[in-house]
Write a protein that holds these residues in place. Structure first.
Motif, PDB file in Angstrom:
ATOM      1  N   VAL A  72       0.973  -1.248   0.230  1.00 13.17           N
ATOM      2  CA  VAL A  72       0.018  -0.055  -0.048  1.00 13.17           C
ATOM      3  C   VAL A  72       0.678   1.524   0.089  1.00 13.17           C
ATOM      4  CG1 VAL A  72      -0.309   0.385   2.538  1.00 13.17           C
ATOM      5  CG2 VAL A  72      -2.209   0.850   0.975  1.00 13.17           C
ATOM      6  N   GLU A  73       2.054   1.124   0.278  1.00 10.67           N
ATOM      7  CA  GLU A  73       2.935   2.336   0.340  1.00 10.67           C
ATOM      8  C   GLU A  73       3.117   2.827  -0.982  1.00 10.67           C
ATOM      9  OE1 GLU A  73       4.334   4.274   2.292  1.00 10.67           O
ATOM     10  OE2 GLU A  73       3.448   3.018   3.631  1.00 10.67           O
ATOM     11  N   ARG A  74       3.173   2.097  -2.168  1.00 11.43           N
ATOM     12  CA  ARG A  74       3.067   2.393  -3.579  1.00 11.43           C
ATOM     13  C   ARG A  74       1.868   3.472  -3.821  1.00 11.43           C
ATOM     14  NH1 ARG A  74       3.452  -1.818  -8.505  1.00 11.43           N
ATOM     15  NH2 ARG A  74       1.581  -2.366  -7.713  1.00 11.43           N
ATOM     16  N   LEU A  75       0.727   3.083  -3.141  1.00  6.92           N
ATOM     17  CA  LEU A  75      -0.338   3.722  -3.221  1.00  6.92           C
ATOM     18  C   LEU A  75      -0.215   5.211  -2.767  1.00  6.92           C
ATOM     19  CD1 LEU A  75      -2.947   2.761  -4.543  1.00  6.92           C
ATOM     20  CD2 LEU A  75      -4.133   2.454  -2.292  1.00  6.92           C
ATOM     21  N   PHE A  76       0.589   5.390  -1.662  1.00  6.56           N
ATOM     22  CA  PHE A  76       0.614   6.591  -1.132  1.00  6.56           C
ATOM     23  C   PHE A  76       1.758   7.524  -2.051  1.00  6.56           C
ATOM     24  CE2 PHE A  76      -0.646   4.397   2.842  1.00  6.56           C
ATOM     25  CZ  PHE A  76      -1.821   4.984   3.040  1.00  6.56           C
TER      26      PHE A  76
ATOM     27  N   GLY B  58       1.851   7.019  -5.113  1.00  6.46           N
ATOM     28  CA  GLY B  58       1.068   7.588  -6.257  1.00  6.46           C
ATOM     29  C   GLY B  58       0.164   8.878  -5.936  1.00  6.46           C
ATOM     30  N   VAL B  59      -0.448   8.802  -4.851  1.00  9.57           N
ATOM     31  CA  VAL B  59      -1.083   9.943  -4.316  1.00  9.57           C
ATOM     32  C   VAL B  59      -0.437  11.386  -4.379  1.00  9.57           C
ATOM     33  CG1 VAL B  59      -2.205  10.865  -2.109  1.00  9.57           C
ATOM     34  CG2 VAL B  59      -2.592   8.688  -3.099  1.00  9.57           C
ATOM     35  N   ARG B  60       1.008  11.180  -3.857  1.00 15.74           N
ATOM     36  CA  ARG B  60       1.884  12.246  -3.899  1.00 15.74           C
ATOM     37  C   ARG B  60       2.172  12.660  -4.970  1.00 15.74           C
ATOM     38  NH1 ARG B  60       5.113   9.746  -0.752  1.00 15.74           N
ATOM     39  NH2 ARG B  60       4.054  10.251   1.362  1.00 15.74           N
TER      40      ARG B  60
ATOM     41  N   PHE C 168       0.449  12.444  -7.959  1.00 15.51           N
ATOM     42  CA  PHE C 168      -0.626  12.688  -8.483  1.00 15.51           C
ATOM     43  C   PHE C 168      -0.924  14.365  -8.135  1.00 15.51           C
ATOM     44  CE2 PHE C 168      -5.297  14.052  -7.935  1.00 15.51           C
ATOM     45  CZ  PHE C 168      -5.563  14.209  -9.110  1.00 15.51           C
ATOM     46  N   ARG C 169      -0.800  14.341  -6.722  1.00 17.93           N
ATOM     47  CA  ARG C 169      -1.029  16.013  -6.321  1.00 17.93           C
ATOM     48  C   ARG C 169       0.056  16.791  -6.626  1.00 17.93           C
ATOM     49  NH1 ARG C 169       0.100  16.437  -0.197  1.00 17.93           N
ATOM     50  NH2 ARG C 169       2.126  16.101  -1.403  1.00 17.93           N
TER      51      ARG C 169
ATOM     52  N   VAL D 183       0.613  15.847 -11.169  1.00 15.77           N
ATOM     53  CA  VAL D 183      -0.346  15.544 -12.364  1.00 15.77           C
ATOM     54  C   VAL D 183      -1.446  16.568 -12.166  1.00 15.77           C
ATOM     55  CG1 VAL D 183      -2.204  14.084 -13.283  1.00 15.77           C
ATOM     56  CG2 VAL D 183       0.253  12.747 -12.298  1.00 15.77           C
ATOM     57  N   PHE D 184      -1.950  16.725 -10.982  1.00 16.42           N
ATOM     58  CA  PHE D 184      -3.203  17.599 -10.575  1.00 16.42           C
ATOM     59  C   PHE D 184      -2.863  19.117 -10.936  1.00 16.42           C
ATOM     60  CE2 PHE D 184      -5.281  20.714  -7.917  1.00 16.42           C
ATOM     61  CZ  PHE D 184      -6.508  20.383  -8.213  1.00 16.42           C
TER      62      PHE D 184
ATOM     63  N   SER E 273      -8.875  -5.547 -12.651  1.00 15.01           N
ATOM     64  CA  SER E 273      -7.726  -4.535 -12.537  1.00 15.01           C
ATOM     65  C   SER E 273      -7.297  -4.223 -13.747  1.00 15.01           C
ATOM     66  CB  SER E 273      -6.772  -5.126 -11.436  1.00 15.01           C
ATOM     67  OG  SER E 273      -5.966  -6.143 -12.108  1.00 15.01           O
ATOM     68  N   ARG E 274      -7.209  -4.989 -14.785  1.00 11.64           N
ATOM     69  CA  ARG E 274      -6.513  -4.808 -16.258  1.00 11.64           C
ATOM     70  C   ARG E 274      -7.547  -3.861 -17.084  1.00 11.64           C
ATOM     71  NH1 ARG E 274      -6.123 -10.911 -17.262  1.00 11.64           N
ATOM     72  NH2 ARG E 274      -8.029 -10.771 -16.521  1.00 11.64           N
TER      73      ARG E 274
ATOM     74  N   GLN F  65      -4.599 -11.537 -13.727  1.00 12.79           N
ATOM     75  CA  GLN F  65      -4.361 -10.463 -12.955  1.00 12.79           C
ATOM     76  C   GLN F  65      -4.071 -11.048 -11.431  1.00 12.79           C
ATOM     77  OE1 GLN F  65      -7.945  -8.148 -11.615  1.00 12.79           O
ATOM     78  NE2 GLN F  65      -9.111 -10.029 -11.860  1.00 12.79           N
TER      79      GLN F  65
ATOM     80  N   ILE G 232      -5.802   9.177  -9.779  1.00 13.30           N
ATOM     81  CA  ILE G 232      -5.500   9.779  -8.404  1.00 13.30           C
ATOM     82  C   ILE G 232      -4.506   9.076  -7.575  1.00 13.30           C
ATOM     83  CG2 ILE G 232      -7.730  11.239  -8.224  1.00 13.30           C
ATOM     84  CD1 ILE G 232      -8.831   9.321  -6.200  1.00 13.30           C
ATOM     85  N   THR G 233      -4.208   7.880  -8.004  1.00 13.22           N
ATOM     86  CA  THR G 233      -3.415   6.912  -7.464  1.00 13.22           C
ATOM     87  C   THR G 233      -2.186   6.758  -8.161  1.00 13.22           C
ATOM     88  OG1 THR G 233      -4.227   4.995  -8.037  1.00 13.22           O
ATOM     89  CG2 THR G 233      -4.993   5.631  -5.913  1.00 13.22           C
ATOM     90  N   GLN G 234      -2.214   7.137  -9.187  1.00 12.59           N
ATOM     91  CA  GLN G 234      -0.973   7.030 -10.228  1.00 12.59           C
ATOM     92  C   GLN G 234      -0.546   5.492 -10.502  1.00 12.59           C
ATOM     93  OE1 GLN G 234       0.581   9.431 -12.362  1.00 12.59           O
ATOM     94  NE2 GLN G 234      -1.631  10.209 -12.230  1.00 12.59           N
TER      95      GLN G 234
ATOM     96  N   LEU H  18      -5.250  -2.100  -9.521  1.00 12.89           N
ATOM     97  CA  LEU H  18      -6.644  -2.025  -8.373  1.00 12.89           C
ATOM     98  C   LEU H  18      -7.536  -2.674  -9.114  1.00 12.89           C
ATOM     99  CD1 LEU H  18      -6.553   2.024  -8.354  1.00 12.89           C
ATOM    100  CD2 LEU H  18      -5.320   0.540  -6.784  1.00 12.89           C
TER     101      LEU H  18
END
Ligand SMILES: [Zn+2]
Ligand SMILES: [Zn+2]
Ligand SMILES: [Zn+2]
Ligand SMILES: [Zn+2]
Ligand SMILES: [Zn+2]
Ligand SMILES: [Zn+2]
Lengths: 216, 216, 216, 216, 216, 216
Positions: C1-5, C7-9, C11-12, C15-16, C42-43, D30, D49-51, D57
């Motif tokens: 889930v670290e990768r998700l965080f 990604g969120v960073r 994005f913000r 990307v945003f 997921s694909r 997957q 948003i999660t890049q 996902l």
């Protein structure tokens, strides 16, 4: 109810004897080729308007000749459809609406009349798609004309529901089962048939003519 | 299905004209006094065995002449019952089973046959109480005898279900509605009636005799 | 889930900012023209395969891109359909299946695998009609070929279910809503479209060609 | 819908080729580690948003990012949850709400707007507990502030529902599955996370700080 | 049942007269402060183990002291919860499990025993999350020890279900309602209480000690 | 809730020791002969009004001492009935209503009070048949008299529902199970019993007298 008992006596004494052999044959089992789904309305007698005999029609009758779509909540009509196609192997399914249908009228005018019939109201949800279509296609219709349009559209909608049932869908795909949409006119005794190609109901005679042409 | 079209033509050309007046009258509306609930079986034609005319019987037909008890999950049969009692004000409700019923047979023998008919199986849960009673009262019965006993008990069970519907319960309490349990014998064309006082089915003739005595 | 965080960073921070104006505009409300119903797989990323932007697609994703038929038991997908058509007024609804779909595979092979997933099994009943059709039309298929056939037929079946929803039925009748059946091929990135007239899936390019001809 | 076709062409011609290898790999199956449950809203694109990339996902999208509690009436969302945990073995489940959510707004203001969307109204019953909590905790809130509070509380409520599903409950107990509550702010592109210990949403940066401290 | 009639006579002649005033007071209405949810088991008498009087406890008893989560399918227990919180305004809700519970045993051993009790099996689905948790946390347990662990976990699970009901969620949020998880031991007459902070059941005495400390 | 803890202590210290042997016996298992179904009302304590001991009564308590008829939607009460008859083999089932019942009052007066209790309203549909009967038989009744008539009729209706459950129907047919309808009067501590032959409730003493006569 006395009249009913007189009828029972009349049937046993005078009608049954003439067909005794046929009934003795039937007593061993049924083998109908047609599932006939129509309204509970007392004026619609399937065997009379098709001049068929006992043993010919497997019959389902309910308020508004409705067939709920296949889904999580399977009830009595779905059981009839499944039994007819899987156990009996019927080859044709007729959904037959009729003029002056009280159920269709109830959907359109005086919805307050349904306030003390919550179960009927809930059951008629299965015809909401038909009503929505009529209101979009014929916004100008009112009263009896609107009811008649709904009677016709409802037959089409119920045919669509019918084809969501796995056994029916398979039967159609393989050509083993054919669906028919009818509307019976009480006042004239005539029948109209749904023509899928034209997307409309056509009178019985015209329909038969079309058919001969198609076969020619 | 060609035969069906021949029948439709025959009806319109020869049967309808004789009753034209009656049908023109009926086209304005129905006023049946009797709700007749019977099996979808092709060999049971309500209007024939009661020798009644269009307009006489409001008819519900499903697998096994079943009436689910009133509850949270109201479907098509409950809608018929509600409409018949509340909107039409019928005075009599007949639940009519019949000999050699495939639905009752399905409940007893070869349950594996229902494996590919999950909806039918689920629907027949409404007759489980009847089956439990038969197995307790007649453990010695097998085959056709057991099916016949189940056909009879099922009629009684469905009458009980019927009386859980608010409109029916109120109709019985006020004396405005009367319930009748029938079993139609395909082979002989005769009918037996449920006698609540005796707790058993009695042949039609005997039943009428009992009635005259009771009225005397 | 670290990768998700991470990604969120990402994005913000990166990307945003580039789309800030667009997002500030969108913050006031959405006005998508298209409802896109596809698998949870997921694909399958709807916005990527259609190269659309935030605000373009109203998206419903579930196991097997299923749309239960309209009926008594309305759940989450039915709510999406109703909201999309009635509240948002979308003009097009895409049901998009995909190659190698685990849900379709689960329906065909190794049904025991579903023994510990009773909810999934129950949900997939909504694709039983598709499976019945495939087994009747293509009894010779096995393995991946059968799954692919089911993926395609399932899209057609779900389009039929979709059209039982009152708002959709009305939208189709009035021409305000159009339905589209797609199958996305993960390996090649290409899309096939259901052609109702031909009753089969056609490759995207061919479909566009047909269209130009039809418009010509 | 033309724009959609342009996008499809653009994807196939320019986007897909760059990732061909990845997609060819994915075509075999997957293996996502994360179940992402969010709103159908067109402005919320999970993968953006999660890049994250295709394959990362497993996504469920419905009106109001709702997860009905486990019970008798299992539908599409429950099927996604079961499939994700039992079949795919995901390790993290994110429930992601968002600012300006039309579903949450519908729960609070102008309930008459839901009169013609009975299915949506029924679906939103799954968020009634959240609304009750907001009304008790923040009786002073109105308008957008109340909607924002409901968006946040709804995420917490859906996490509670999620943990009533047997597979999820077992996953939490064994430490194999972790739940996350997010709220995405459309206008700023930032995310807040639910902090169970503090019982409130905290901004992403702060949350990461807390985490580092906790790990220290 | 004769013993029951003797008991009724004994109550009326000897027990009631002593409390006549209290009962005359109660005849005007009830105002219980506590909702007590426990098993139908004949050995668990709520008013005895809490030494309370008529008028003190609003009581719900069912198989396995279960509270289905709030959702689409609301039944009798949900009605009790709603009535207790909304109409009566109770301040405390106790979910009380008990040692040697036949329902919990039925979930674990000899599942075939449930084959002829389909309704019980379906009802116990509401305790599946508890069973999953026990099997993950205590894979080594068997027999009575496993049942006891399930009894305890089931209380926790039902408390979670309870808090998904809107009225309860609001009551907890505002501090007006408090939930309590108990397990009653039939053999020793003692009670353990669920301690949310510690995430385990603690003996009554210990629990009271903890409380005094917390208040100190 | 402090009083509850005092009661628990009192029970353990003073009440339990006197019955230690009985409880140690009971710890091994239960064998109740009677299923007692009554209202959740705090003023109705089954074990007190029947002066029975732990182990004697298997107890179900819900809003309005209701037993839904057997059908598709089986919940907690149906599970109790099934478990009591099939697993425990009880010989008698008592449905016990009571004077001044808030649930029955809610059905008659001030239906708006149920507007914020939708689950209770839905649950009370199971008593609609009783209300319909009362309104037909006693149109002149109002206020407390009408509530009392409904309390009595509701017991009869629930007995009818009870007998639609397969296990109960079989038990009645074989004579292994007997049903009893009671109404408990809070103000006087007396009980009336439903006399099926007379179709009315008779005071306990009179009922016992009738019984002795019948046995003589
Ligand atoms: Zn009609
Ligand atoms: Zn039959
Ligand atoms: Zn898929
Ligand atoms: Zn939203
Ligand atoms: Zn127990
Ligand atoms: Zn009460």
């Amino acid at each position: 109810v006395e009249r009913l008992f007189d009828g029972v006596r009349e049937f046993r004494d005078n009608v049954f004897p003439e067909r005794r052999e046929r009934f003795e044959e039937l007593a061993k089992g049924q083998n109908p080729r047609i599932l006939f789904i129509t309204c509970a309305d007392s004026r619609v007698v399937p065997e009379m308007i098709t001049q068929t005999e006992p043993g010919d029609l497997f019959v389902c009758r309910n308020i508004g000749n409705i067939v709920p779509a296949y889904g999580e909540m399977m009830g009595g009509v779905s059981a009839v459809v499944e039994y007819a196609v899987v156990a009996l192997g019927v080859t044709d399914i007729v959904v037959c609406g009729h003029s002056n249908c009280g159920a269709m009228a109830g959907l359109i005018r005086d919805p307050a009349k349904l306030d003390n019939m919550p179960t009927v109201r809930s059951w008629l949800r299965n015809a909401h798609a038909a009503r929505s279509v009529v209101e979009v296609l014929h916004p100008e219709l009112e009263g009896d004309d609107k009811i008649q349009a709904l009677v016709e559209q409802n037959v089409v909608t119920q045919l669509q529901h019918l084809s969501t049932h796995p056994a029916v869908a398979a039967g159609i795909a393989s050509g083993r089962v054919e669906l028919h949409g009818w509307v019976y006119d009480i006042e004239t005794g005539s029948i109209s048939l749904h023509d899928a190609a034209q997307g409309r109901m056509v009178p019985f005679e015209e329909s038969q003519g079309l058919k001969r042409k198609a076969n020619a």
